[in-house]
Design an enzyme around this catalytic site. Structure first.
Site, PDB file in Angstrom:
ATOM      1  N   HIS C  46      26.460  -5.489  -0.271  1.00 43.85           N
ATOM      2  CA  HIS C  46      25.503  -6.305  -0.945  1.00 43.85           C
ATOM      3  C   HIS C  46      25.956  -7.787  -0.404  1.00 43.85           C
ATOM      4  O   HIS C  46      25.001  -8.570  -0.227  1.00 43.85           O
ATOM      5  CB  HIS C  46      25.663  -6.130  -2.422  1.00 43.85           C
ATOM      6  CG  HIS C  46      24.527  -7.117  -3.274  1.00 43.85           C
ATOM      7  ND1 HIS C  46      23.237  -6.796  -3.160  1.00 43.85           N
ATOM      8  CD2 HIS C  46      24.832  -8.371  -3.859  1.00 43.85           C
ATOM      9  CE1 HIS C  46      22.846  -8.107  -3.875  1.00 43.85           C
ATOM     10  NE2 HIS C  46      23.470  -8.977  -4.301  1.00 43.85           N
ATOM     11  N   GLU C  68      22.612  -0.307   1.100  1.00 39.77           N
ATOM     12  CA  GLU C  68      22.821  -0.367  -0.238  1.00 39.77           C
ATOM     13  C   GLU C  68      21.932   0.522  -1.121  1.00 39.77           C
ATOM     14  O   GLU C  68      22.361   1.166  -2.135  1.00 39.77           O
ATOM     15  CB  GLU C  68      22.289  -1.880  -0.618  1.00 39.77           C
ATOM     16  CG  GLU C  68      23.141  -2.835  -1.456  1.00 39.77           C
ATOM     17  CD  GLU C  68      22.238  -4.260  -1.696  1.00 39.77           C
ATOM     18  OE1 GLU C  68      22.926  -5.111  -1.028  1.00 39.77           O
ATOM     19  OE2 GLU C  68      21.292  -3.886  -2.264  1.00 39.77           O
ATOM     20  N   ASN C 404      46.345   7.701  23.461  1.00 36.05           N
ATOM     21  CA  ASN C 404      47.019   8.387  24.414  1.00 36.05           C
ATOM     22  C   ASN C 404      47.759   9.244  23.676  1.00 36.05           C
ATOM     23  O   ASN C 404      47.741  10.715  24.032  1.00 36.05           O
ATOM     24  CB  ASN C 404      47.949   7.390  25.285  1.00 36.05           C
ATOM     25  CG  ASN C 404      48.759   8.272  26.094  1.00 36.05           C
ATOM     26  OD1 ASN C 404      48.110   8.480  27.394  1.00 36.05           O
ATOM     27  ND2 ASN C 404      50.088   8.641  26.019  1.00 36.05           N
TER      28      ASN C 404
END
Lengths: 154, 118, 671
Positions: C46, C68, C404
């Site tokens: 919000h 929202e 990795n």
């Protein structure tokens, strides 16, 4: 200084040289050298060795036996003396050998064109001679600075 | 679909509106940067719809709506307002604006406004 | 736009909120029933929406708006948290982050969010139509009955009825995101009054004007029009969600009182909640007694301080020469204080590595999903502080190393159980201080590094000869994976095979003055240890090109950079000079003075790049080939081997591992 028992063998021109293994940190391939202006001719510049700014010397030039041509075999010996880390350009580095102290003779006046001041002694091996270098002298700072101050005037 | 005249003093807002409108298939036939320009361009271009910013230099949006309504009582004008301009919006609606949209615009909201106004 | 001045604050706060969303999402995934977490996410979304809307970043605001809506449904128990939902929310978060970063880099923060918006809308509509409808119908019941008429109004209605008017109770529901509700209400009244006469409203007209209503209001309308006609005319107005009409009769009067009470009670709970929120956020602010200082200000302070340090050196020299005891003492004291100051300033730049670590839980989550692996990430020492410059640079190498480990280190669940390990791989990320260094470790319990593979690859790539390989210990073989052009992955995978090898990781770490070590045991895992200096001598510098070489000029010396046209260059007594703001400024060619070999063809260039440096009131123009831009560099000494090198104060390692010399403009000052 103590005579070395284990040495790293490397070539300059056709001769074989040795340096005490305890003084050598690593052997590196030659990477791009950054020139530092207004320094002695035999100081080729600096390179980055694992984050350390490391000055690079053309060992032949330093010993006044010519200049290095860079090839794929060219190696840099990273040596440490008195808190200073320096890289030496050599034609190739091949071997580590044990030397019997008894086989080391005092330096002759001149061998392979190298003045005796740079040499600890000569080791006689089976079929060859190994010139043992005095790193302390090779890397002598005062001499380096003396040379530099001459060029510093411009 | 519809021919639109976009009015806003900020080039950025005009661009944004034009973009949204064009994407929705409308044709932006003119861009005015103040109320007076909008009035002049309205009579010249006779667009089906005008979007009108409220706060603008020289002639503001509300005054422009009144003028445009004089030129054509059936003109369709949609006000573009910012928060806090409620009074002005109501004045514009009284003056004959069809709808209003509040900045920041959403594409859906503009689509709705146009669909309902036309 | 005049909003520019707020952009920094906007970016900072947006990042904070995105981070909060990220953290809470990860939490929510573990505890999907905990709707208080949803509330936190809702609040961040919000706030983001509001900020972005104000700044005009509408893609951000429209995406957060949809988030929202969905979050609100969860919060109100109308939607259940599913993995799918969390995935989509993570995707939204990623997109939001990209948009915010694009803004940070000067972009417009625009991005096509329609796909995500559609997905969210699908969730919003598709998965809970039943509940929504039932909610609406209950709404209708509740509001439709909420009208009360007094005697006077009753009389009016009776009279109207005789004249053929019907009474309707019209309940209008506005869209939840409707703005300027008063104006909207005004439009509704305009339409209604056109159709008939409004004799009563709930809430009252005054309340409506003050927007003291939620999203719906009711009116009692006397009209000769049909219900459908009224509905469709009102619906013609924008932002109207729903219009309910019912013929009005007095019978409902008695019932309505109770309902009204209920209605007002409901409305009351709403503002209370938001007040709670406010209080909480205020509390949060009060907790940390820190202020936000733009890093640039600290850097400027550092730059100024560099000048102080130069003068300090000079003062030390002078006092030594004069040999006056009191002077020496004072200068020594000043030196100590200024060294402390310098340290303080360096610590001002320290930030917790948390900032970097924070993004990894999500990354691991995504990677594990993509690779069908199970991975648990454990982080410790996130509070460890590092210099800002390091923080900025260390992220990418860490990402690389973690990818990795996940890609090549940790095995698939099947492989792991075949080896007798738990299916879930473990990745440990640790940071800690030790002495003058900070260590960051990435440790996995995966397959370890395969020495044979590394060896053969190195031999194949000419990094190593077979004879050499035989002599090397494991500890000497492993670091070969950092050699340039090295990649042990048999298949270049999407995860770690991004065309850059681990050599980039090593270079970056080294450019920060750090080092990296590896230990590894077959089938037990690998550990990468990064050692970094605690504080750095950091210098803001401008990088310039001279032929093929790169030099750095400290920013604190630079007055300005100028592109000098050839005909603006003049000579006085053989000395090249230029006119700079009415002053004659001598020019010094870096190429000439440093004897840089000419290895780039010079085509008659018209303009010369000049860096005007100053010392006191002396100015000198340093002629270079190109300006490359500003950079924070880590100052490194050239070492003891070089004593005073002419006009060079040190060197720095650039991001690509190459070295650039730092020019000391003091020595180049002329006149």
């Amino acid at each position: 200084m103590n005579k070395p028992s284990k040495v790293i063998v490397f070539q300059l021109n056709e001769e074989q040289y040795g340096v005490d293994i305890t003084q050598v940190i690593s052997i590196e391939k030659l990477t791009e050298i950054t020139k530092v202006p207004k320094t002695s001719d035999f100081i080729k510049g600096i390179i980055n060795i694992r984050g350390e700014i490391t000055p690079i010397i053309d060992l032949k030039d330093r010993l006044q036996i010519g200049r290095s041509e860079y090839t794929d075999d060219t190696r840099v010996l990273i040596v440490q003396m008195n808190d200073v880390q320096v890289g030496l350009i050599v034609d190739s580095a091949s071997d580590v050998i044990d030397i019997d102290e008894g086989s080391i003779d005092p330096p002759p006046k001149v061998i392979g064109g190298v003045s005796e001041t740079f040499i600890i002694g000569v080791a006689k091996l089976k079929e060859r001679l190994l010139i043992l270098l005095d790193m302390e002298h090779v890397l002598d700072l005062d001499e380096v600075n003396e040379i530099k101050s001459v060029t510093n005037e411009s | 679909m519809a021919t639109v005249l976009v009015t806003d003093d900020a080039a950025f807002m005009r661009m944004q509106l034009k973009d949204i409108l064009t994407k929705q298939g409308h044709e932006v036939v003119g861009e005015a940067s103040n109320g007076q320009e909008a009035i002049d361009m309205y009579s010249e271009l006779q667009p089906e719809l005008v979007t009108m910013d409220i706060t603008m230099p020289e002639v503001d949006g509300v005054a422009a709506v009144k003028e445009i309504k004089k030129i054509n009582p059936d003109a369709t004008v949609i006000m573009c307002s910012a928060m806090g301009q409620q009074g002005m919006v109501i004045e514009a609606i009284q003056a004959g604006a069809k709808d209003f949209i509040v900045k920041p615009f959403t594409s859906e909201r503009i689509e709705e406004a146009l669909a309902k106004a036309l | 736009m005049e909003t520019n001045q707020y952009i920094e604050v906007f970016l900072d706060e947006s990042r904070e909120h995105l981070q909060a969303v990220n953290d809470h999402l990860l939490e929510l995934e573990k505890q999907p029933e905990d709707t208080s977490i949803v509330g936190e996410i809702f609040r961040s979304a919000h706030t983001l929406k509001g900020m972005a809307a104000t700044m005009g970043f509408e893609d951000i605001s429209s995406l957060t708006h949809k988030m929202e809506n969905v979050l609100d449904l969860i919060r109100n128990d109308q939607l259940v948290v599913t993995t799918e939902l969390i995935d989509i929310t993570f995707n939204c978060l990623e997109t939001l982050e990209e948009m915010v970063e694009s803004i940070a880099e000067g972009g417009d923060g625009k991005k096509d969010v329609s796909d995500l918006v559609n997905q969210l809308e699908a969730i919003e509509k598709g998965e809970q139509p039943a509940s929504k409808e039932s909610e609406n119908s209950s709404n209708t019941v509740e509001t439709v009955t909420a009208l009360e008429v007094d005697e006077y109004q009753k009389t009016v209605m009776d009279q109207a009825k005789e004249q053929g008017f019907q009474s309707f109770q019209v309940t209008v529901t506005l869209n939840e995101d409707c703005m300027l509700k008063q104006a909207r209400v005004f439009m509704v009244f305009e339409v209604l009054e056109d159709l008939g006469e409004v004799i009563k409203t709930v809430p009252s007209v005054e309340e409506l004007e003050e927007e003291q209503f939620d999203h719906h209001f009711s009116v009692l309308l006397l009209t000769k029009e049909e219900a459908e006609e009224i509905r469709s005319k009102v619906m013609k107005i924008s932002e109207i969600k729903q219009v309910d009409l019912s013929p009005f009769s007095d019978r409902k009067i008695e019932k309505q009182e109770n309902n009204q009470k209920e209605g007002t009670q409901k409305e009351k709970t709403q503002p209370e909640k938001s007040e709670n929120n406010k209080q909480q956020s205020q509390k949060k602010q009060a907790q940390s007694k820190s202020i936000r200082v733009n890093i640039e200000r600290i850097d400027r302070l550092m730059n100024l301080f560099e000048e102080v340090v130069i003068d300090r050196g000079r003062l030390e020299d002078i006092s030594r020469k004069i040999g006056h005891n009191e002077l020496i003492e004072t200068v020594e004291h000043m030196s100590r204080v200024s060294k402390d100051m310098q340290n303080m300033m360096l610590t001002m730049r320290m930030v917790p590595i948390e900032q970097v670590f924070n993004r990894f839980p999500r990354m691991i989550r995504g990677l594990a999903k993509d690779l069908d692996k199970k991975i648990e990430l454990e982080i410790s020492g996130a509070e460890t502080e590092l210099d800002r410059t390091v923080i900025d640079e260390i992220g990418d190498p860490l990402v690389h190393l973690i990818r990795n480990s996940v890609d090549h280190g940790i095995e698939s669940p099947q492989e792991r159980s075949a080896k007798g390990k738990p299916e879930e791989g473990h990745l440990q990320l640790t940071a800690y201080h030790n002495g003058n260094h900070v260590y960051i470790e990435i440790e996995d319990d995966g397959a370890g590094i395969n020495r044979e593979k590394v060896e053969s690859k190195a031999i194949k790539n000419g990094i190593l000869t077979e004879e050499e390989a035989e002599k090397l210990t494991d500890e000497e073989v492993y670091p070969l994976i950092f050699s340039s052009g090295f990649s042990t992955a048999e298949q270049v995978s999407d995860i770690s095979g991004r065309g850059v090898g681990l050599d980039v990781v090593k270079n970056t770490i080294e450019s920060l003055g750090g080092q990296i070590f590896i230990t590894s045991t077959p089938d037990q895992g690998s550990k990468f240890t990064i050692q970094l200096p605690l504080t750095l001598s950091i210098l803001s510098a401008m990088l310039v090109n001279v032929q093929k070489e790169t030099y750095a000029i400290p920013l604190s010396f630079i007055e300005e950079t100028v592109m000098l046209k050839n005909d603006e260059k003049m000579f006085v007594n053989g000395q090249a000079v230029m006119d700079f703001r009415g002053k004659v400024v001598p020019l010094v060619s870096i190429q000439t003075i440093f004897e840089v070999p000419q290895n780039i063809e010079q085509n008659d260039k018209q303009d010369e790049a000049v860096v005007v440096v100053k010392k006191g009131d002396k100015l000198t123009g340093l002629v270079v080939d190109n300006f490359m831009g500003q950079k924070e560099v880590v100052l490194k000494s050239l070492g003891n081997y070089f004593k005073d090198v002419f006009a060079i104060s040190g060197a720095t390692i650039l991001g690509d591992g190459s070295i650039s010399l730092i020019i000391d403009p003091n020595a180049l000052m002329k006149g």
